[in-house]
Design an enzyme around this catalytic site. Sequence first.
Site, short mmCIF file in Angstrom:
data_model
loop_
_atom_site.label_atom_id
_atom_site.label_comp_id
_atom_site.label_asym_id
_atom_site.label_seq_id
_atom_site.Cartn_x
_atom_site.Cartn_y
_atom_site.Cartn_z
N GLY A 35 29.48 39.17 40.64
CA GLY A 35 29.64 38.99 39.45
C GLY A 35 30.27 40.23 38.67
O GLY A 35 31.05 40.32 37.87
N ASP A 36 29.53 41.39 39.10
CA ASP A 36 29.98 42.89 38.74
C ASP A 36 31.53 42.90 39.45
O ASP A 36 32.43 43.52 38.43
CB ASP A 36 29.37 43.78 39.18
CG ASP A 36 27.86 43.67 38.52
OD1 ASP A 36 27.85 43.69 37.33
OD2 ASP A 36 26.91 43.50 39.27
N ARG A 37 31.85 42.66 40.38
CA ARG A 37 33.19 42.71 41.08
C ARG A 37 34.20 41.94 40.43
O ARG A 37 35.16 42.26 40.06
CB ARG A 37 33.22 42.37 42.70
CG ARG A 37 34.16 42.32 43.25
CD ARG A 37 35.06 43.64 43.72
NE ARG A 37 35.69 44.18 42.49
CZ ARG A 37 36.38 45.25 42.53
NH1 ARG A 37 36.58 46.10 43.42
NH2 ARG A 37 36.79 45.78 41.48
N ALA A 91 34.44 43.49 36.84
CA ALA A 91 35.45 44.96 36.69
C ALA A 91 36.86 44.46 37.17
O ALA A 91 37.78 45.22 36.60
CB ALA A 91 34.89 45.69 38.05
#
Length: 455
Positions: free
Chosen positions: A250-252, A255
């Site tokens: 999810g962070d990838r 970002a």
Amino acid sequence: MHRKSPLVVVGDALLDRDLTGTAERLAPDAPVPVVADCAQRVRPGGAALAACLAARDGREVTLITGLGDDPASEELRRLLSRELKLIELPLTGALPEKTRVLAQDSPVVRLDRGTGRVREATDEARAALRSAPAVLVSDYGRGAADSLRDVLAERPPLVWDPHPRGGLPVPGTRLVSPSEKEAYAPSGERGATDGDLRGAARGAAALVRHWRVAAVTVTLGARGALLSYGEHPLLVPVPTVHRGDPCGAGDRFAATAAGLLADGALVGEAVEGAVAAATEFVGAGGAGAVTYADDAGPAVVTDAADARDPVARVRATGGTVVAAGGCFDLLHAGHVGLLQAARRLGDCLVVCVNSDASVRRRKGAERPVNPLADRVRVLSALACVDAVAVFDEDTPERLLADLRPHIWVKGGDYSGADLREATLLEDWGGQAVLLPYLVGRSSTALVARVREGAR
């Protein structure tokens, strides 16, 4: 080349730990697995992971987050020091830490500690936000976004990555990216159930209206992402399905989407790029496979003497030592698959890699393409590799005689007659084996195709 736009990330940083070992029995006092010989890796988590990934995309990144004077905060500062610019918000309590215990690379349990929350905003943080060309909010519900909500409302961010414990995104946000389980309509109607695209679509449309944002994309794991502007949704499927570790995907996604929007992409284009990036991220091993400048990582060694420690630890517990060898000049999918399969055969994998001189003797004066230091660094970054040892001879027999592995692995492009090391392993009861190799993958073929394309 077009210069990538700078990005300011606002959110709650975490310190993540992975304790990775093997489990072959249950505890005598409870029906729980005994995870033995754990290796520890510490890494940024939460907003700090999203910020690091954006920085590694080649853009200038500023992270606004809460940090204190506790050991976890100090450790995170160390990890972030070479990655990005840090603007700290005062934290009440210790920085949250999340520890995963994994056996055979599968999570067994997660341990959480640290209840720190951001106490207040600072003038430096407010000024950085007001001058930011692009903003990503990574809200893990620890107060960073809430402390700056008034400034965020003045110029809504490009992407808001929400969390069930966090606040609502500010109206006007260009894209909000809840996961499938987070896509609930505030009225209480569930926005998504596992596998229910109709529910996900209804939930996303409801959130667009309730939050008054431009678009909502519900991330659906291996099925991709569903993008809604409030009416008919767009389903963006994954380019391929990976069974890797989804931690940090999810962070990838957030970002990548924020970076693409900052560089001028349309929302649909940003979501497509984010799905592709998150898919590749999972396939590469997820957050646990990301290495950092100060991360000790696997043991990088130049002779057998330095490789003895990880080998000795495995032998002391009755484990199996596996060794694999090769030039590994241009690391490709065939190499990675071979090494992952080799690691599954035992409890420790030592990669024996040819020195530059050894490669030249085997493959010609124009090889290796990548020097030894680069090849060792890339191999050491693989989660399946416990140590790397270098040999200067044409074959690794002297190195193997020193390490005395239980299993010696070569790719299936060799025949039994080519395995000169097989007889040697018989001296100590070891076994040489061939593993299947991906057809058509070889460093030599890659070099040939590049040269042909350059003509």
